[in-house]
Design an enzyme around this catalytic site. Structure first.
Site, mmCIF file in Angstrom:
data_model
loop_
_atom_site.group_PDB
_atom_site.id
_atom_site.type_symbol
_atom_site.label_atom_id
_atom_site.label_comp_id
_atom_site.label_asym_id
_atom_site.label_seq_id
_atom_site.Cartn_x
_atom_site.Cartn_y
_atom_site.Cartn_z
ATOM 1 N N GLU A 31 0.819 -1.218 0.000
ATOM 2 C CA GLU A 31 0.000 0.000 0.000
ATOM 3 C C GLU A 31 0.858 1.276 0.000
ATOM 4 O O GLU A 31 0.504 2.280 0.614
ATOM 5 C CB GLU A 31 -0.988 -0.034 1.172
ATOM 6 C CG GLU A 31 -1.947 -1.222 1.041
ATOM 7 C CD GLU A 31 -3.171 -1.147 1.942
ATOM 8 O OE1 GLU A 31 -3.226 -0.261 2.807
ATOM 9 O OE2 GLU A 31 -4.058 -1.992 1.772
ATOM 10 N N GLU A 45 -8.938 4.955 -0.603
ATOM 11 C CA GLU A 45 -9.202 5.198 0.820
ATOM 12 C C GLU A 45 -8.124 6.065 1.469
ATOM 13 O O GLU A 45 -8.415 6.813 2.403
ATOM 14 C CB GLU A 45 -9.322 3.863 1.568
ATOM 15 C CG GLU A 45 -8.019 3.072 1.599
ATOM 16 C CD GLU A 45 -8.200 1.658 2.190
ATOM 17 O OE1 GLU A 45 -9.273 1.083 2.032
ATOM 18 O OE2 GLU A 45 -7.242 1.165 2.798
ATOM 19 N N HIS A 56 -19.009 -8.356 4.643
ATOM 20 C CA HIS A 56 -17.619 -7.968 4.913
ATOM 21 C C HIS A 56 -17.027 -8.887 5.974
ATOM 22 O O HIS A 56 -17.631 -9.074 7.025
ATOM 23 C CB HIS A 56 -17.562 -6.513 5.401
ATOM 24 C CG HIS A 56 -16.166 -6.002 5.582
ATOM 25 N ND1 HIS A 56 -15.774 -5.242 6.659
ATOM 26 C CD2 HIS A 56 -15.060 -6.151 4.820
ATOM 27 C CE1 HIS A 56 -14.482 -4.939 6.545
ATOM 28 N NE2 HIS A 56 -14.030 -5.469 5.448
ATOM 29 N N HIS A 57 -15.883 -9.478 5.661
ATOM 30 C CA HIS A 57 -15.123 -10.262 6.637
ATOM 31 C C HIS A 57 -13.773 -9.611 6.845
ATOM 32 O O HIS A 57 -12.823 -9.922 6.125
ATOM 33 C CB HIS A 57 -14.902 -11.688 6.138
ATOM 34 C CG HIS A 57 -16.149 -12.520 6.093
ATOM 35 N ND1 HIS A 57 -16.219 -13.700 5.391
ATOM 36 C CD2 HIS A 57 -17.365 -12.355 6.685
ATOM 37 C CE1 HIS A 57 -17.437 -14.224 5.541
ATOM 38 N NE2 HIS A 57 -18.149 -13.423 6.318
HETATM 39 C C1 NOJ Z 1 -8.876 -1.663 4.962
HETATM 40 C C2 NOJ Z 1 -9.656 -1.857 3.712
HETATM 41 O O1 NOJ Z 1 -8.890 -1.519 2.585
HETATM 42 C C3 NOJ Z 1 -10.886 -1.007 3.803
HETATM 43 O O2 NOJ Z 1 -11.613 -1.086 2.576
HETATM 44 C C4 NOJ Z 1 -11.730 -1.426 4.965
HETATM 45 O O3 NOJ Z 1 -12.800 -0.538 5.094
HETATM 46 C C5 NOJ Z 1 -10.911 -1.396 6.269
HETATM 47 N N1 NOJ Z 1 -9.678 -2.078 6.097
HETATM 48 C C6 NOJ Z 1 -11.660 -2.032 7.414
HETATM 49 O O4 NOJ Z 1 -11.744 -3.407 7.207
HETATM 50 CA CA CA Z 2 -6.409 -1.324 2.444
#
Ligand code: NOJ
Ligand code: CA
Length: 711
Positions: free
Chosen positions: A169, A505, A410-411
């Site tokens: 990342e 993000e 979501h996991h």
């Molecule tokens: C990182 C992920 O990239 C993101 O999409 C997610 O919302 C958070 N972790 C929480 O799991």
């Molecule tokens: Ca991420």
């Protein structure tokens, strides 16, 4: 060729050499064995050397290595030419055309142990791998390293991220090979679990450009039961050598014959678009074993997600910590009043998805455990089957079904992978019982079993187990924080996408992604497979949320639209809040219209780190979309629509940066115009700094032709 041979003769006294050429005759591969039985290879394109004579071999623990003392037992050459259809993709059909050389080597002094090195030479590059056939004197063995080298011809320009066992990342750096310094300037504090390798180590896919105009991409294909490969750069000789991700005791891979390594890949061309058009990595992966793929659906989705990242709501239900799966009475916890995944809010997203034609709604923070998920290195964080008290699974199941929308589960494993593996079957059964057929997994944090890394053999096998098991349950997967992809989506077409790079993000809560970021991603991370980048942020500046942040997306709004075309994925999120899309319904129309599965793709212009313009034809429909993006430099260009069928008129709806748009000062200013165009049209694109243009092309009706101006 002559030069190459002389160079190899100088380095090694040759005892054997064999050459093959790619189907069009332009690429030449030379395999050679030196007098002391060391295997090497070299690759050239026309008269230009791409990889100079470079070492091959596998290092073994507690026994002599597979790197010298070989003699040739036999060589086999063959050709292959076929066409196959991916379940989904950038093009409808893929041609798999190569010449193969398989060299069987025996080590006489080591009781005739056998190693096969298999080369596949395509018109756009080379793949090779090591194979360990069943044999008397080798059964179980431990790989301690690889001798594999990619000896480059000079101090190439290179687009790189630091070598790391745990994360990909990072923002990209651009430098020469000689000036790579992976220890500085990488906003290390913004990535939670990092294990950098060395100052001179980088990750693949590694994109390079030589002074003599070659574009070279090094990666791997079909990473199965083996650790990922980083590259260590010799900054004087420009030889890159393989660095495998270790396990907790320092070993790299545990293998048993028959075994094989992933393919090492070198894609090469004299122009940048050809790199993006390459299907070499997919061709080196195995076809899927799934008999029924009808349930696998490319799609767009929305979700309770960006609002969590900008701090409008929270994953956790209560503002407490020190909870536990078994010991906490979750219904007695005092809610913080800001929990995002509550039934009413999720219904709002379902309504929005239904109204605007989105297939899926992702919900994060629906299950107990988020109160102390982050940074504890704790084993039992989530059970993946118990919702928070304010998330009504049954009611939402019914509501979504009524509206024709699918919820996406979501996991977040919190990287407690042993815990996830124990609970996986129950979790997938729970999903199927409640109408879910897609899951987003996540691996934030340091891995449990402790000491394993995200990119080591143990985790590589875990990701494959998830892909296989979800395939059995007919569940589609998007993985966040996994190893970067290597084309395994051909084998597991239900594994739609991965994050595995720095996604959108980061713009919500960090200094973000620089304007050039999305012009590099297709040449690096996306070479291995689709990315869940989560584009489509309209509210560019985060101070809008009065959250005390000055963070922002470092693009214009229109560039966010163009990313749906330039960053290929069969599953694309419209990542912003419904409320933000409702403020800009005309721009939102592009996201509603754009496809996620394609008959054809044309890379119209591209230069890594600078710009990219792509046109794609929707699968099974007479309709095209174009995305154009630029880095921090504004840009004008002319784009020909000569890929359209002749003498057919289309309506081009052009979503462009407004003339006064600016990525920092005025990022949300756009203009939308529609014209009549055909295959003879030349479009003038004008992009501001970190701007973009998005275009939809739909067949024109007689009425359109009357009403609209010709371009
Ligand atoms: C990182 C992920 O990239 C993101 O999409 C997610 O919302 C958070 N972790 C929480 O799991
Ligand atoms: Ca991420």
């Amino acid at each position: 060729m002559k030069k190459l041979l002389i160079a190899s003769l100088l380095l090694f006294s040759l005892s054997f050499s064999q050459t093959i050429q790619s189907p069009n005759g332009k690429l030449t591969l030379t395999f050679a064995l030196s007098a002391n039985g060391e295997p090497t290879y070299a690759l050239s394109l026309g008269s230009k050397s791409v990889v100079k004579t470079s070492k091959l071999g596998i290092l073994l623990k507690n026994q002599p290595s597979f790197d010298k003392g070989f003699r040739i037992a036999k060589t086999d050459t063959s050709s292959h030419d076929s066409v196959w259809e991916p379940v989904w993709g950038e093009v409808k059909q893929i041609r798999n055309n190569y010449r193969e050389l398989a060299v069987t080597l025996h080590q006489k002094a080591e009781k005739d142990r056998t190693l096969i090195i298999r080369f596949r030479l395509f018109d756009d590059g080379l793949g090779f791998r090591y194979e360990f056939p069943i044999q008397q004197n080798l059964q179980y063995f431990i790989v301690s390293g690889e001798a594999t080298e990619f000896s480059l011809t000079g101090d190439h320009k290179v687009f790189w991220i630091p070598g790391d066992y745990d994360t990909n990342e990072y923002a990209y750096s651009t430098s020469q090979l000689s000036t790579i310094d992976a220890t500085v300037g990488h906003a290390a504090d913004e990535i939670f679990a990092r294990t950098p390798v060395a100052r001179n180590a980088v990750q693949t896919p590694l994109m390079m450009k030589s002074k003599d105009g070659l574009y070279i991409n090094i990666h791997e294909a079909a990473l199965v039961n083996y650790p990922a490969m980083n590259l260590s750069v010799n900054q004087k000789t420009f030889a890159l050598s393989a660095v495998l991700v270790p396990d907790p005791v320092g070993n790299k891979a545990y293998l048993q014959t028959p075994a094989k390594t992933p393919w090492r890949t070198v894609i090469v061309a004299d122009n940048a678009p050809a790199i993006l058009a390459s299907k070499l990595i997919l061709n080196l992966n195995e076809p899927t074993k799934l008999a029924d793929v009808s349930w696998i659906k490319p799609q767009k989705y929305v979700g309770v997600w960006w609002e969590l990242h900008v701090g409008v709501s929270t994953w956790n239900y209560a503002d407490t910590n020190n909870v536990s799966l078994a010991g906490t009475d979750w219904s007695a916890l005092k809610p913080n009043g800001r929990h995002g995944a509550n039934t009413a809010r999720v219904k709002r997203y379902i309504d929005f998805a239904a109204a605007h034609g989105f297939a899926g709604v992702l919900v994060e923070g629906w299950n107990i455990g988020w109160e102390d998920w982050f940074g504890q290195w704790k084993e039992e964080v989530f059970d993946f089957v118990t919702p928070y008290p304010d998330f009504d699974v049954k009611e939402l199941q019914q509501y979504a079904a009524q509206k024709g929308v699918k919820l996406i589960m979501h996991h977040e494993t919190s990287s407690s992978v042993s815990n996830y593996e124990r609970r996986m079957d129950a979790a997938y059964r729970f999903m199927k019982e409640h109408g879910y057929d897609a899951v987003k997994t996540g691996y934030v944090g340091k891995i449990i079993p402790r000491g394993e890394y995200h990119d080591g053999q143990w985790m590589i096998n875990h990701y494959a187990r998830v892909a296989e098991k979800t395939g059995q349950y007919q569940i589609m997967v998007v993985a966040h924080e996994p190893v970067r992809p290597t084309g395994l989506h051909r084998t597991y077409p239900n594994w739609l996408a991965c994050e595995a790079a720095r996604g959108n993000e980061f713009n919500a809560w960090s200094h973000g992604n620089p304007p050039e970021h999305e012009t590099i991603l297709p040449f690096t991370r996306l070479m291995g497979g689709p990315m869940d980048y989560t584009p489509g942020i309209f509210q560019i500046k985060m101070d809008y949320y009065k959250n005390g942040r000055t963070t922002q997306v470092h693009t214009t709004l229109t560039k966010q639209l163009a990313l749906y075309v330039t960053l290929y994925s069969p599953i694309q999120m419209a990542a912003d809040l419904p409320e933000n899309y409702e403020r800009f319904p005309d721009a939102f129309q592009f996201i509603k219209d754009v496809a996620t599965d394609w008959d054809d793709t044309k890379i119209l212009e591209a230069e890594p780190g600078d710009y990219l313009t792509v046109a794609r034809k929707t699968k099974g429909k007479d309709e095209w979309f174009i995305g154009a993006i630029t880095d921090e430099n504004k840009r004008s260009s002319k784009v020909s629509l000569d890929f359209l069928p002749k003498s057919r008129k289309y309506v081009a709806t052009i979503y462009a940066d407004a003339p006064d748009a600016h990525r920092e000062k005025n990022p949300m200013a756009y203009q939308i115009n529609s014209y009549i165009v055909d295959s003879s049209t030349m479009l003038n694109l004008s992009l501001v700094s970190s701007g973009g243009t998005a275009i939809s092309l739909k067949p024109a009706t007689a009425d359109d032709v009357k009403k609209l101006k010709e371009y």
